[in-house]
Design an enzyme around this catalytic site. Structure first.
Site, PDB file in Angstrom:
ATOM      1  N   GLU A 129      11.604  -3.609  12.539  1.00 30.62           N
ATOM      2  CA  GLU A 129      12.711  -3.236  11.666  1.00 30.62           C
ATOM      3  C   GLU A 129      14.021  -3.189  12.455  1.00 30.62           C
ATOM      4  O   GLU A 129      15.060  -3.672  12.013  1.00 30.62           O
ATOM      5  CB  GLU A 129      12.453  -1.859  11.024  1.00 30.62           C
ATOM      6  CG  GLU A 129      11.244  -1.805  10.104  1.00 30.62           C
ATOM      7  CD  GLU A 129       9.911  -1.584  10.824  1.00 30.62           C
ATOM      8  OE1 GLU A 129       9.859  -1.648  12.079  1.00 30.62           O
ATOM      9  OE2 GLU A 129       8.914  -1.342  10.108  1.00 30.62           O
ATOM     10  N   ASP A 161       0.804  -1.233   0.000  1.00 28.40           N
ATOM     11  CA  ASP A 161       0.000   0.000   0.000  1.00 28.40           C
ATOM     12  C   ASP A 161       0.834   1.278   0.000  1.00 28.40           C
ATOM     13  O   ASP A 161       0.282   2.376  -0.060  1.00 28.40           O
ATOM     14  CB  ASP A 161      -0.976   0.006   1.182  1.00 28.40           C
ATOM     15  CG  ASP A 161      -0.274  -0.143   2.519  1.00 28.40           C
ATOM     16  OD1 ASP A 161       0.891  -0.603   2.557  1.00 28.40           O
ATOM     17  OD2 ASP A 161      -0.900   0.197   3.541  1.00 28.40           O
TER      18      ASP A 161
HETATM   19  N1  UDP Z   1      -0.568  -7.806   5.258  1.00 24.85           N
HETATM   20  C1  UDP Z   1      -0.710  -9.187   5.183  1.00 24.85           C
HETATM   21  N2  UDP Z   1      -1.675  -9.791   5.952  1.00 24.85           N
HETATM   22  C2  UDP Z   1      -2.503  -9.090   6.787  1.00 24.85           C
HETATM   23  C3  UDP Z   1      -2.354  -7.693   6.863  1.00 24.85           C
HETATM   24  C4  UDP Z   1      -1.359  -7.078   6.086  1.00 24.85           C
HETATM   25  O1  UDP Z   1       0.010  -9.845   4.433  1.00 24.85           O
HETATM   26  O2  UDP Z   1      -3.365  -9.712   7.460  1.00 24.85           O
HETATM   27  C5  UDP Z   1       0.454  -7.146   4.423  1.00 24.85           C
HETATM   28  C6  UDP Z   1      -0.056  -5.909   3.674  1.00 24.85           C
HETATM   29  O3  UDP Z   1      -0.596  -6.264   2.418  1.00 24.85           O
HETATM   30  C7  UDP Z   1       1.205  -5.054   3.575  1.00 24.85           C
HETATM   31  C8  UDP Z   1       1.994  -5.443   4.818  1.00 24.85           C
HETATM   32  O4  UDP Z   1       1.474  -6.699   5.265  1.00 24.85           O
HETATM   33  O5  UDP Z   1       1.955  -5.377   2.414  1.00 24.85           O
HETATM   34  C9  UDP Z   1       1.870  -4.419   5.939  1.00 24.85           C
HETATM   35  O6  UDP Z   1       0.499  -4.263   6.272  1.00 24.85           O
HETATM   36  P1  UDP Z   1      -0.190  -2.818   6.385  1.00 24.85           P
HETATM   37  O7  UDP Z   1       0.103  -2.033   5.157  1.00 24.85           O
HETATM   38  O8  UDP Z   1      -1.612  -3.001   6.769  1.00 24.85           O
HETATM   39  O9  UDP Z   1       0.641  -2.234   7.620  1.00 24.85           O
HETATM   40  P2  UDP Z   1       0.870  -0.731   8.058  1.00 24.85           P
HETATM   41  O10 UDP Z   1       0.754   0.158   6.866  1.00 24.85           O
HETATM   42  O11 UDP Z   1      -0.177  -0.459   9.045  1.00 24.85           O
HETATM   43  O12 UDP Z   1       2.238  -0.747   8.638  1.00 24.85           O
HETATM   44 MN    MN Z   2       0.795  -0.108   4.928  1.00 27.57          MN
END
Ligand code: UDP
Ligand code: MN
Length: 256
Positions: A202, A116
């Protein structure tokens, strides 16, 4: 010959998934020598992602690795509650380990790209030459406009500009660094840990690989933004849900 950039992307099924993957594809197509490792958080690979990657024109590997139910976020949980994408990134790392099992010094760069975020073509140009770990600013993350490594007059990272826990050993988002392929693979067993403290995913990972002085600041000594930790709004599906109740689905026969 350019070192290949291996981009590992965790992804999961939701209404906007194809839109997210499409935004990434549109950038990656402009990047030479990029190999996209897409890891679905699912018990099996989906037809949509298979078709999408097949027709993408990108060098790719399609994997799946589901997150056990007890580690998944519930709707009532705040977003920071549980790590997302951890097992999927590790599945990507393991795939690289087995691909290069018989290569003592594989050439390449590894980058962890959530589905995203917003990536610029320049970002990949910056990370291409990564001897150990390269770093750069990430915008719209951690409650601030931009999080970034601060670089001293000796050209080394001296500290971190971050809104939250700037005293983490490596106060960086996943989108803010890339790792040399040999460095990662030659440190056996290095992966993301499912039980790292909240917000330390990280930092805990990087501590296993490198010291702060060894980091390679990119993007004009970390003064340029080439990646944004954007998030996508939940689509409004109120009418869809209403229609579904009477047996109608607007996506019947249409993939989105
Ligand atoms: N993701 C996943 N399974 C989940 C939720 C998220 O594989 O149940 C993936 C999502 O597609 C993204 C990454 O993990 O590539 C990080 O998730 P997210 O963007 O929701 O995290 P944030 O932006 O809150 O750090
Ligand atoms: Mn994200």
């Amino acid at each position: 010959l350019l070192p290949v950039i291996y981009v590992i992307t965790p992804t999961y099924t939701r209404p906007q998934q194809k839109a997210e993957l499409t935004r990434l594809k549109s950038v990656f197509l402009h990047v030479p020598a990029l190999h996209w490792i897409v890891v679905e958080d699912a018990p099996k690979k989906s037809q949509m992602v298979s078709n999408f990657l097949e027709s993408s024109g990108l060098t790719h590997t399609h994997l799946h690795q589901s997150t056990p139910q007890e580690w998944k976020l519930k709707d009532s949980d705040p977003k920071w509650r549980k790590p997302r994408g951890v097992l999927q990134r590790n599945a990507g790392i393991r795939w690289l380990r087995s691909k290069f099992a018989h290569d003592a010094n594989p050439r390449g760069v590894v980058y962890f790209a959530d589905d995203d975020n917003t990536y610029s073509v320049e970002l990949f140009h910056e990370m291409r030459d990564t001897h150990k770990v390269s770093v750069w600013p990430v915008a719209l993350v951690g409650g601030v406009l931009v999080e970034r490594p601060l670089v001293g007059s000796n050209g080394q990272v001296s500290s971190w500009l971050a809104g939250w826990k700037a005293d983490r050993p490596f106060a960086m988002d996943m989108a803010g660094f890339a790792v040399n392929l040999s460095l990662l693979l030659n440190k056996s067993g290095v992966e993301f840990s499912i039980d790292a403290p909240i917000g330390f995913q990280e930092s805990v990972f990087l501590e296993k690989l490198i010291t702060q002085e060894e980091l390679e600041p990119k993007a004009d000594l970390c003064t340029k933004v080439y990646v944004w930790h954007t998030r996508t709004e939940q689509p409004d599906l109120k009418q869809e849900i209403r229609l579904n109740k009477v047996g109608k689905h607007t996506d019947e026969g249409i993939e989105l």
